[in-house]
Write an enzyme that holds these catalytic residues in place. Structure first.
Site, PDB file in Angstrom:
ATOM      1  N   PHE A 148       0.815  -1.222   0.000  1.00 19.47           N
ATOM      2  CA  PHE A 148       0.000   0.000   0.000  1.00 19.47           C
ATOM      3  C   PHE A 148       0.844   1.265   0.000  1.00 19.47           C
ATOM      4  CE2 PHE A 148       0.960  -0.032   4.536  1.00 19.47           C
ATOM      5  CZ  PHE A 148       1.072   1.319   4.807  1.00 19.47           C
ATOM      6  N   GLU A 175      -4.928  -3.812  -1.915  1.00 19.37           N
ATOM      7  CA  GLU A 175      -6.376  -3.591  -1.885  1.00 19.37           C
ATOM      8  C   GLU A 175      -6.746  -2.376  -1.031  1.00 19.37           C
ATOM      9  OE1 GLU A 175      -4.534  -5.866  -0.512  1.00 19.37           O
ATOM     10  OE2 GLU A 175      -5.599  -7.150   0.919  1.00 19.37           O
ATOM     11  N   SER A 225       5.441  -6.896   3.441  1.00 16.98           N
ATOM     12  CA  SER A 225       6.012  -7.204   4.755  1.00 16.98           C
ATOM     13  C   SER A 225       6.784  -8.530   4.705  1.00 16.98           C
ATOM     14  CB  SER A 225       4.883  -7.280   5.785  1.00 16.98           C
ATOM     15  OG  SER A 225       3.977  -8.287   5.396  1.00 16.98           O
ATOM     16  N   CYS A 282       9.647   1.826   3.446  1.00 16.41           N
ATOM     17  CA  CYS A 282      10.548   0.726   3.826  1.00 16.41           C
ATOM     18  C   CYS A 282      11.959   1.238   4.016  1.00 16.41           C
ATOM     19  CB  CYS A 282      10.513  -0.370   2.782  1.00 16.41           C
ATOM     20  SG  CYS A 282      11.225   0.175   1.253  1.00 16.41           S
TER      21      CYS A 282
END
Ligand code: NAD
Length: 500
Positions: A148, A175, A225, A282
């Site tokens: 996301f 999503e 993740s 990240c």
């Protein structure tokens, strides 16, 4: 309420009984719905991509590159609309969304050079009248699964190089914020991409599992993740599924602040790198490792002062520094990490657990948070928080700081703030992390290098985009050739051929 559909064979289709809410995280309200693909929809996308592959593979690379040039222009012309969609569903402020888009466009620019990038290797006369060459062929139908936090940039890490190299692509975006991703996929159609070369299936695990197992899919790129990355890598590469896979995972990025660092500069850099995009990057710097109490005290003092000016709010005001986190559940998770650090003995110096964002009381906001005296045994240190939280760990030497970083399970990015070139060189040479900054807080490689962490931040051999991206999305074929017309007629030879 409108529903975000799938892009299959150049058309947006709904085809799904299951849907999920997509939130505007600044207001906390449902903005729209997203269709969740069933197995039939994913099958439809795979069959469409397979049918498009032969003609696309045989399209000259320079023609594929021309579509990339037009795509770049369309991304630039539609920048405001793209940033608005990112803001509505992710919450990113427009200046940050523009940065994300620009980083994505640079990957399109790189793919514009695909004719050059696909040039093979040639050797004349490897034997008498024998020539050999290696060429790089597309794999076929490949898939990407994206997170996301960069709904435009991360899909653009994958799609331009993959399709410019001659593959057909199926993307399964996040999503949680699917609209900007679908919009750029439509722009690529508008740029002249033949139908079926790029397909987007929105969905969840049900769609992903089909992409991982279907043997018509040759390769899977994943960004998300670490627990999901491990599952993706293990499933895609299982012998029965036989895929090439690169799976990029989570992170815990440390910045060493040396006693000789320019503290004012380090504070400015850390503010942006820790709190920009609400810490949902990240490559966010989430741990500052201060060498010596003098550096730590100076850092904490100046940071505390500077954080008074942080502006948290909705994407609609471009003067805000950062927006909300992605969901209510994630907001609670971030607050839970701050609580746990406090309970385990750390000092919360600046507390963002109850931010006051006037007019957006239902939004998923967390204010900038600074925590001092964090130790490696704390849960908030061990795990990825993915929120606007900067933790400070105090150590006595650079060696101690490096040992701490090396011991952490993640190895995505790191940075050192120092004026000492020798220390910086030793650090970059020896630290066990994939992307290193020297006085550069977010060392995200440019599009003509490649992106990837070490340890549990990346599963697979090749990094994402750039030169490694070209290698990931192509298969080497080596041809050795001799023509009988050269007059050579050899007798039967049973030993291994060599050059005598
Ligand atoms: P996520 O792992 O929850 O989701 C990523 C994708 O995987 C989504 O498309 C999601 O639908 C899908 N997915 C989720 N659970 C799944 C399951 N059980 N089975 C199959 N598919 C599943 O990640 P996220 O919350 O969207 O993104 C944030 C994470 O991504 C952070 O950990 C962040 O560090 C990481 N990230 C890493 C990089 C990198 O380059 N290393 C870049 C961006 C984000």
């Amino acid at each position: 309420m409108n529903t975000v559909g799938h892009l299959i064979n150049g058309e947006v289709v709904l085809e799904s009984k299951r849907t999920q809410d997509v939130f505007n995280p600044a207001t906390g309200q449902v903005a729209r719905q997203v269709a969740l693909a069933s197995s039939q929809t994913v099958e439809h996308a795979i069959a469409t991509a397979e049918a498009a592959f032969p003609a696309w593979r045989d399209t000259p690379p320079i023609k594929r590159a021309r579509i990339m040039f037009r795509f770049k222009e369309l991304l630039e012309q539609n920048a405001d609309a793209i940033c608005k969609l990112i803001g509505e569903e992710h919450g990113k402020i427009s200046h940050d969304a523009a940065g994300e888009l620009q980083r994505g466009i640079e990957n399109v620019e790189y793919a514009c050079g695909i004719a050059e990038l696909l040039k093979g290797e040639h050797s004349k006369n490897v034997g008498p009248n024998i020539d050999a060459w290696s060429e790089f062929q597309p794999l076929g139908v490949v898939a990407g699964i994206t997170p996301f936090n960069f709904p435009v940039m991360v899909p653009l890490w994958m799609i331009p190089v993959a399709i410019a190299a001659g593959n057909c692509f199926i993307l399964k975006p996040s999503e949680r914020d699917p609209s900007s991703t679908l919009f750029i996929a439509q722009l690529l159609q508008e740029a002249g991409l033949p139908k079926g070369v790029l397909n987007v299936v929105n969905g969840d695990k049900e769609a992903v599992d089909i992409l991982l197992r279907d043997t018509r899919i040759q390769a899977v790129s994943f960004v998300g993740s670490t627990p999901v990355a491990e599952y993706i890598y293990a499933t895609a590469t299982a012998t029965a599924h036989g895929k090439r896979c690169q799976a990029l995972g989570g992170a815990k990025n440390h910045a060493i602040v040396m006693p000789d660092a320019d503290i004012d500069n380090a504070v400015n850099q850390l503010l942006g790198a820790a709190f920009g995009s609400s810490g949902e990057r990240c490559m966010a710097l989430s741990v500052a490792v201060a060498v010596g109490d003098a550096a730590a005290d100076a850092l904490i003092g100046k940071m505390k002062e500077a954080m008074k000016n942080l502006k948290v709010g909705a994407y609609t005001d471009s003067k805000n520094d950062f927006g909300p986190v992605i969901t209510r559940q994630h907001q609670q998770k971030v607050v839970g990490y701050i609580n746990s650090a406090e309970q385990q003995g750390a000092t919360v110096v600046v507390d963002g657990r109850e931010p006051n964002v006037a007019g957006y009381e239902e939004g998923f906001f967390v204010g900038g948070t600074l925590i001092d005296r964090v130790t490696p045994d704390m849960q908030s240190y061990k795990e990825e928080i993915f929120g606007p939280v900067l933790q400070v760990v105090r150590v006595n030497s650079m060696q101690e700081a490096m040992a701490l970083i090396d011991k952490h399970e993640y190895g995505n990015g790191t940075c050192i703030f120092t004026r000492d070139g020798e220390a910086a060189r030793y650090f970059s040479d020896n630290i066990k992390v994939g992307m290193v900054g020297i006085n550069v807080p977010l060392p995200v490689p440019v599009a003509y290098h490649s992106f990837g962490g070490w340890k549990r931040s990346l599963f697979g051999d090749l990094h994402a985009y750039g030169p490694d991206g070209v290698r990931f999305y192509t298969r080497r074929k080596t041809v050795t050739q001799r023509w009988p017309s050269s007059g050579v007629r050899e007798g039967v030879e049973f030993s291994m051929p060599t050059m005598k």
